[in-house]
Motif scaffolding. Structure first.
Motif, PDB file in Angstrom:
ATOM      1  N   SER A  29      20.811  28.483 -13.479  1.00  0.00           N
ATOM      2  CA  SER A  29      20.447  27.314 -14.247  1.00  0.00           C
ATOM      3  C   SER A  29      21.078  26.903 -15.441  1.00  0.00           C
ATOM      4  N   ARG A  30      22.079  27.966 -16.298  1.00  0.00           N
ATOM      5  CA  ARG A  30      22.570  27.619 -17.217  1.00  0.00           C
ATOM      6  C   ARG A  30      23.998  26.980 -16.717  1.00  0.00           C
ATOM      7  N   ASP A  32      24.659  25.917 -13.812  1.00  0.00           N
ATOM      8  CA  ASP A  32      24.566  24.628 -12.772  1.00  0.00           C
ATOM      9  C   ASP A  32      24.227  23.200 -13.568  1.00  0.00           C
ATOM     10  N   THR A  33      25.127  22.800 -14.148  1.00  0.00           N
ATOM     11  CA  THR A  33      24.858  21.661 -15.074  1.00  0.00           C
ATOM     12  C   THR A  33      24.662  20.313 -14.422  1.00  0.00           C
ATOM     13  N   ASP A  34      24.898  20.285 -13.071  1.00  0.00           N
ATOM     14  CA  ASP A  34      24.533  19.012 -12.268  1.00  0.00           C
ATOM     15  C   ASP A  34      22.979  19.044 -11.660  1.00  0.00           C
ATOM     16  N   GLY A  35      22.428  20.543 -11.933  1.00  0.00           N
ATOM     17  CA  GLY A  35      20.993  20.506 -11.364  1.00  0.00           C
ATOM     18  C   GLY A  35      21.047  20.555  -9.889  1.00  0.00           C
ATOM     19  N   ASP A  36      22.171  20.969  -9.071  1.00  0.00           N
ATOM     20  CA  ASP A  36      21.803  20.932  -7.459  1.00  0.00           C
ATOM     21  C   ASP A  36      21.689  22.327  -7.181  1.00  0.00           C
ATOM     22  N   GLY A  37      21.160  23.486  -8.047  1.00  0.00           N
ATOM     23  CA  GLY A  37      20.823  24.594  -7.453  1.00  0.00           C
ATOM     24  C   GLY A  37      21.794  25.496  -6.809  1.00  0.00           C
ATOM     25  N   GLU A  43      31.933  24.421 -12.584  1.00  0.00           N
ATOM     26  CA  GLU A  43      30.968  24.786 -13.551  1.00  0.00           C
ATOM     27  C   GLU A  43      31.060  26.080 -14.016  1.00  0.00           C
TER      28      GLU A  43
END
Length: 113
Positions: A29-30, A32-37, A43
């Motif tokens: 989660s930290r 993965d800055t674009d939040g795509d899992g 990144e």
């Protein structure tokens, strides 16, 4: 990246950032800055550059021997940011077991092969 240099970079992470990461899911989660899992190469490189940045006291993009921990100074070789990122890219490639260009939580938790 030589494993010992990766360890040095990880040890140089700011203690607040290191203290907040308790599991592989936290790392994912930290990172993965674009939040795509999943974690992309950029990144991954950006996250693992915290250690490089912390050691680069004069902010010139090069880790000079005097900026390295005393045990590494004897090697005498400087390390540029570009070399550091290239070494991280090689480690990333080894962790990306399914060769899809990103790391999922399982790949992120596994040692490079």
């Amino acid at each position: 990246m030589r494993p010992s240099l990766l360890v040095l970079c990880l040890l140089a992470l700011p203690s607040a950032a290191a203290a907040q990461v308790n599991s592989t899911g936290d790392y994912l989660s930290r990172m993965d800055t674009d939040g795509d899992g999943k974690v992309s190469l950029v990144e991954y490189q950006d996250w693992l550059s915290y250690g490089f940045d912390a050691m680069d006291k004069n902010r010139n993009g090069v880790l000079e021997p005097e900026e390295l921990p005393s045990g590494r100074r004897s090697a005498g070789a400087a390390l540029t940011r570009e070399q550091h990122r290239a070494q991280l890219a090689e480690t990333f490639r080894k962790q990306d077991r399914n060769r899809n260009g990103s790391l999922d939580a399982r790949e992120l938790a596994s040692p490079p092969q």
